[in-house]
Design an enzyme around this catalytic site. Structure first.
Site, PDB file in Angstrom:
ATOM      1  N   ILE A   1       0.839  -1.196   0.000  1.00 31.43           N
ATOM      2  CA  ILE A   1       0.000   0.000   0.000  1.00 31.43           C
ATOM      3  C   ILE A   1       0.875   1.248   0.000  1.00 31.43           C
ATOM      4  CG2 ILE A   1      -1.921   1.185   1.109  1.00 31.43           C
ATOM      5  CD1 ILE A   1      -2.513  -1.689   0.056  1.00 31.43           C
ATOM      6  N   ASP A   2       1.962   1.227   0.748  1.00 37.44           N
ATOM      7  CA  ASP A   2       2.919   2.335   0.708  1.00 37.44           C
ATOM      8  C   ASP A   2       3.444   2.545  -0.706  1.00 37.44           C
ATOM      9  OD1 ASP A   2       2.685   2.905   3.365  1.00 37.44           O
ATOM     10  OD2 ASP A   2       4.675   2.218   3.945  1.00 37.44           O
ATOM     11  N   LEU A   3       3.787   1.465  -1.380  1.00 34.74           N
ATOM     12  CA  LEU A   3       4.347   1.574  -2.722  1.00 34.74           C
ATOM     13  C   LEU A   3       3.306   2.068  -3.727  1.00 34.74           C
ATOM     14  CD1 LEU A   3       6.496  -1.684  -2.732  1.00 34.74           C
ATOM     15  CD2 LEU A   3       7.282   0.669  -2.427  1.00 34.74           C
TER      16      LEU A   3
ATOM     17  N   ALA B   1       3.017   5.694  -3.184  1.00 37.86           N
ATOM     18  CA  ALA B   1       4.167   6.384  -3.765  1.00 37.86           C
ATOM     19  C   ALA B   1       3.963   6.613  -5.251  1.00 37.86           C
ATOM     20  CB  ALA B   1       5.445   5.577  -3.518  1.00 37.86           C
TER      21      ALA B   1
END
Length: 389
Positions: free
Chosen positions: A178-180, A183
């Site tokens: 989810i972070d990626l 980003a």
């Protein structure tokens, strides 16, 4: 005027060679965006608290204790300069405002309201720098002062529910997906804002939340619920609407392999490679729709037959026939391949290699050069104070 078409490609600068990025973000999503810009030529100044980015301390048991550059920190911080500024002090806040006055991009990952308390919010900074692009990453959007953590978002957005075999407990994905995804959304927002600024001369505020990024990435799984009203079921690595696709098979020599048969023609070729042409003529398996209906029967037949053959020989035959298939590799095996080595950043003296975040190539600029290694905490602070950064 644009450069002449006869100009040598290696004479062209990297696309962001004239940009200054001020990174106030930490952990993964924001720093990944910072490294993206660094790889494409931007100068990225990473502002850290006296304690440093928390990922400096996220180490596996195999890592050296004496260094403040962990493997996790290194996955998103190549090519940057690190300066320590205490934003809880008036002097530190003033330092950041002065840096932002000449920056092109400011990357932040504060909870809603925190940037305002520190005096480094968009409304404050844009008065001295109207062309500033201010990227604000949050967990749940500007109206929810709740910290966002990847594992929690994987659970709340439906990913963990889907990432399980039938009857087994939900599983978190092994990278902070989810972070990626967030980003990538932030990069897209900033690239759009750069285009807008080039046309109008005006800066802008770009907001991205982990939750919105996760929901936007549910793709066909979300569409299944929206179209049918039925919640997608956990299927392990199988595919809800294509068979055989994604299931792991164990070959006779121990090789794990995956098939991605998306067309009836490919299924016929698979049957030929397995020396079972009668399966392709079976009404239960002739079309993808029929194979989905008779998934369990077909999967049983495939597991039995693939378990009788040499997996490496089968993969070679499938490649010749144009049937999508691949071996199940470890991370180390994947990075040791030629394609994996090409994605690596060369190790600095006495250090270790890194991994690029930029996975595309363009004829508009030369090959991305080597980057400086992830900085030690505050490595450029003295230079900043002396006015040399």
């Amino acid at each position: 005027m644009p450069p002449s078409s006869s100009a040598a490609p290696d004479a062209l600068p990297l696309p962001f060679a004239d940009l200054l990025v001020l990174e106030l973000a930490s952990v993964l999503a924001g720093p990944q965006v910072g490294q993206f810009f660094a790889e494409l030529g931007a100068r990225v100044l990473k502002v850290e608290s006296p304690a440093g980015d928390v990922t400096r301390t996220w180490k596996t048991s195999a890592e050296a204790a004496e260094t403040d550059v962990s493997a996790y920190f290194s996955c998103a911080n190549w090519g940057k300069q690190s300066v320590v500024i205490d934003l809880t002090t008036p002097a530190g806040q003033q330092q950041v405002r002065e840096l932002a006055a000449t920056a092109d991009i400011v990357l932040t990952s504060y909870k809603p309201g925190d940037a305002e308390k520190l005096g480094v919010d968009y409304d404050t900074l844009k008065h001295r720098n109207p062309e500033l692009l201010y990227a604000h990453l949050t967990g749940y959007g500007p109206d929810t002062a709740r910290a966002g953590y990847d594992a929690v978002l994987q659970a709340e957005a439906g990913f963990m529910h889907l990432n399980a075999a039938p009857g087994q407990e939900p599983q978190k994905m092994p990278v902070a997906m989810i972070d990626l995804l967030a980003a990538h959304q932030l990069k897209e927002g900033l690239l759009t804002a750069l285009y807008h600024r080039a046309r109008t001369g005006r800066g802008s505020l770009i907001r991205v939340s982990l939750l919105d990024s996760a929901l936007a990435s549910l793709a066909n799984q979300a569409a299944t619920w929206l179209v049918t009203g039925h919640d997608p079921r956990p299927m392990g690595s199988g595919h809800p609407s294509i068979v055989p696709y994604g299931t792991v098979y164990a070959a006779g020599n121990g090789r794990g392999l995956v098939l991605a048969v998306g067309a009836d023609r490919q299924f016929r070729q698979l049957c030929a490679a397995l020396e079972r042409p009668e399966w392709a003529a079976d009404p239960r398996f002739q079309t993808n729709e029929a194979r989905v209906t008779h998934r369990a029967t077909l999967e049983t037949l495939l597991r039995q037959r693939i378990g009788e053959v040499d997996g490496d020989a089968l993969l070679w035959e499938l490649e010749k026939l144009g049937v999508p298939a691949g071996a199940v590799r470890t991370v180390g095996e994947a990075l040791a391949l030629g394609s994996g080595r090409a994605m690596q950043l060369p190790a600095a003296e006495g250090g270790f290699p890194g991994l690029r975040t930029v996975a595309f190539h363009s004829s508009a600029w030369p090959q991305v050069p080597a980057l400086s290694a992830p900085p030690r905490l505050g490595e450029q602070t003295d230079e900043l104070i002396a006015g040399k950064v």
